[in-house]
Design a protein around this motif. Sequence first.
Motif, PDB file in Angstrom:
ATOM      1  N   ARG A 138      17.409  92.505  58.618  1.00  0.00           N
ATOM      2  CA  ARG A 138      17.890  91.012  58.085  1.00  0.00           C
ATOM      3  C   ARG A 138      17.182  90.093  58.067  1.00  0.00           C
ATOM      4  O   ARG A 138      16.532  89.215  57.997  1.00  0.00           O
ATOM      5  N   VAL A 139      15.187  90.570  58.760  1.00  0.00           N
ATOM      6  CA  VAL A 139      14.941  89.614  59.122  1.00  0.00           C
ATOM      7  C   VAL A 139      13.466  89.490  57.769  1.00  0.00           C
ATOM      8  O   VAL A 139      13.085  90.315  57.621  1.00  0.00           O
ATOM      9  N   ALA A 140      13.707  88.631  57.005  1.00  0.00           N
ATOM     10  CA  ALA A 140      12.861  88.562  55.924  1.00  0.00           C
ATOM     11  C   ALA A 140      11.725  87.674  56.322  1.00  0.00           C
ATOM     12  O   ALA A 140      10.311  87.899  55.142  1.00  0.00           O
ATOM     13  N   GLY A 141      11.562  86.936  56.627  1.00  0.00           N
ATOM     14  CA  GLY A 141      10.495  85.514  57.393  1.00  0.00           C
ATOM     15  C   GLY A 141      10.612  84.395  57.493  1.00  0.00           C
ATOM     16  O   GLY A 141      11.419  83.806  56.714  1.00  0.00           O
ATOM     17  N   GLY A 142      10.225  84.169  58.447  1.00  0.00           N
ATOM     18  CA  GLY A 142      10.378  82.168  59.239  1.00  0.00           C
ATOM     19  C   GLY A 142      12.295  82.125  59.798  1.00  0.00           C
ATOM     20  O   GLY A 142      12.124  80.946  59.860  1.00  0.00           O
ATOM     21  N   GLU A 143      12.675  82.957  60.302  1.00  0.00           N
ATOM     22  CA  GLU A 143      14.111  82.539  60.069  1.00  0.00           C
ATOM     23  C   GLU A 143      13.722  82.748  61.870  1.00  0.00           C
ATOM     24  O   GLU A 143      13.021  82.898  62.926  1.00  0.00           O
TER      25      GLU A 143
ATOM     26  N   GLY B  60      19.985  73.365  69.332  1.00  0.00           N
ATOM     27  CA  GLY B  60      19.918  73.704  67.475  1.00  0.00           C
ATOM     28  C   GLY B  60      20.874  74.894  67.812  1.00  0.00           C
ATOM     29  O   GLY B  60      22.375  75.506  68.311  1.00  0.00           O
ATOM     30  N   HIS B  61      20.730  75.026  65.889  1.00  0.00           N
ATOM     31  CA  HIS B  61      21.138  76.752  64.957  1.00  0.00           C
ATOM     32  C   HIS B  61      20.382  77.324  65.409  1.00  0.00           C
ATOM     33  O   HIS B  61      19.287  77.119  64.473  1.00  0.00           O
ATOM     34  N   PHE B  62      20.472  78.851  64.856  1.00  0.00           N
ATOM     35  CA  PHE B  62      20.302  79.862  64.480  1.00  0.00           C
ATOM     36  C   PHE B  62      20.443  80.380  63.432  1.00  0.00           C
ATOM     37  O   PHE B  62      21.812  80.802  63.123  1.00  0.00           O
ATOM     38  N   ASP B  63      19.668  81.578  62.665  1.00  0.00           N
ATOM     39  CA  ASP B  63      19.645  82.351  61.358  1.00  0.00           C
ATOM     40  C   ASP B  63      20.302  82.720  62.054  1.00  0.00           C
ATOM     41  O   ASP B  63      21.368  84.293  61.092  1.00  0.00           O
ATOM     42  N   LEU B  64      19.773  84.231  63.242  1.00  0.00           N
ATOM     43  CA  LEU B  64      20.475  85.348  63.690  1.00  0.00           C
ATOM     44  C   LEU B  64      20.950  85.299  65.216  1.00  0.00           C
ATOM     45  O   LEU B  64      19.893  84.400  66.256  1.00  0.00           O
ATOM     46  N   VAL B  65      21.983  84.956  65.191  1.00  0.00           N
ATOM     47  CA  VAL B  65      22.147  84.815  66.860  1.00  0.00           C
ATOM     48  C   VAL B  65      22.693  86.582  67.590  1.00  0.00           C
ATOM     49  O   VAL B  65      23.573  87.274  66.396  1.00  0.00           O
ATOM     50  N   LEU B  66      21.755  87.139  68.615  1.00  0.00           N
ATOM     51  CA  LEU B  66      22.192  88.763  69.224  1.00  0.00           C
ATOM     52  C   LEU B  66      22.818  87.807  70.513  1.00  0.00           C
ATOM     53  O   LEU B  66      22.289  87.698  71.158  1.00  0.00           O
ATOM     54  N   ALA B  67      23.566  89.165  70.131  1.00  0.00           N
ATOM     55  CA  ALA B  67      24.474  89.178  71.326  1.00  0.00           C
ATOM     56  C   ALA B  67      24.762  90.604  71.912  1.00  0.00           C
ATOM     57  O   ALA B  67      25.877  90.823  71.380  1.00  0.00           O
ATOM     58  N   ASN B  68      23.969  91.454  72.695  1.00  0.00           N
ATOM     59  CA  ASN B  68      23.887  92.467  73.087  1.00  0.00           C
ATOM     60  C   ASN B  68      24.629  92.239  75.181  1.00  0.00           C
ATOM     61  O   ASN B  68      23.753  92.910  75.666  1.00  0.00           O
ATOM     62  N   LEU B  69      25.823  92.537  74.823  1.00  0.00           N
ATOM     63  CA  LEU B  69      26.051  91.637  76.656  1.00  0.00           C
ATOM     64  C   LEU B  69      26.863  92.601  76.724  1.00  0.00           C
ATOM     65  O   LEU B  69      27.523  92.749  78.285  1.00  0.00           O
TER      66      LEU B  69
END
Length: 264
Positions: free
Chosen positions: A128-133, A195-204
């Motif tokens: 999912r990470v292409a660059g600049g996220e 702010g808001h994010f292109d990718l939010v990760l929640a390993n909880l």
Amino acid sequence: MPVVRVEVEAGQVELAADALWQAGPSAVSEAWLDDGRVCLTADVADVAEVGPGWPVQVVDVDADADLDAWRAFARAHRAGRHLVLQPAWLPAEEAGPLDVVVTLEPGRTFGSGSHPTTRLVASVLEDRVAGGEQVLDVGCGSGVLAVVAGRLGAARAVAIDIEAEAVVVTRANALANGLADRVAASTTPVEQVEGHFDLVLANLGPALLRDLATAIAARVAPAGVLVLAGVLDQQVPEVLAAYPGWSVAEVRSLDGWAAPVLTR
């Protein structure tokens, strides 16, 4: 300090270890016994959180001597196609020309690269990470996922955790991987992250994913992606129920653990 120990047959190691991880320890160590069984040790704060099925012993140990024992059995782990999660104290694994090697020193935080949930989310980042996220890592532990995002080309990764030690370790891992200027770590509650994010990760884990669902979802940009983890395959439906209005792009699974990937 008190820890819990569970002695199981060799064929039950994965299930028992999963039960211990669900109780939220910083590490789970394995040691083979003379009778062929395996002793699992974990710094679980509440024994009641350990699922039924195995007799649990609560013992006092020297934290430095016992909880660091797992380091002798640590190894590099691969995630996705080209990610190598490399323990900092071990000789570097031979890497291919396309491999991205992430050096990790977890200390006493979660995130050595060994757990399936870590590798699942890392594999999602690879795709999912292409660059600049812009990336948010909720419950960052050692910062492994934030660092992976940075190494893959994310412009900025914000890593948050309720534990102050996690912030220290995350910053150290970011520095070791040349990302001190792109990974920001703090104990800021997710509700207060700006702010808001292109990718939010929640390993909880399922309980926190449900309790924090509104706050976590609010941090995702309109066209962003939300990755949930720390849940077993059978727990996915109950967690997804806390995220109405989201579409399931995919659910990745490894060794009984799942990582749903959601879009609006």
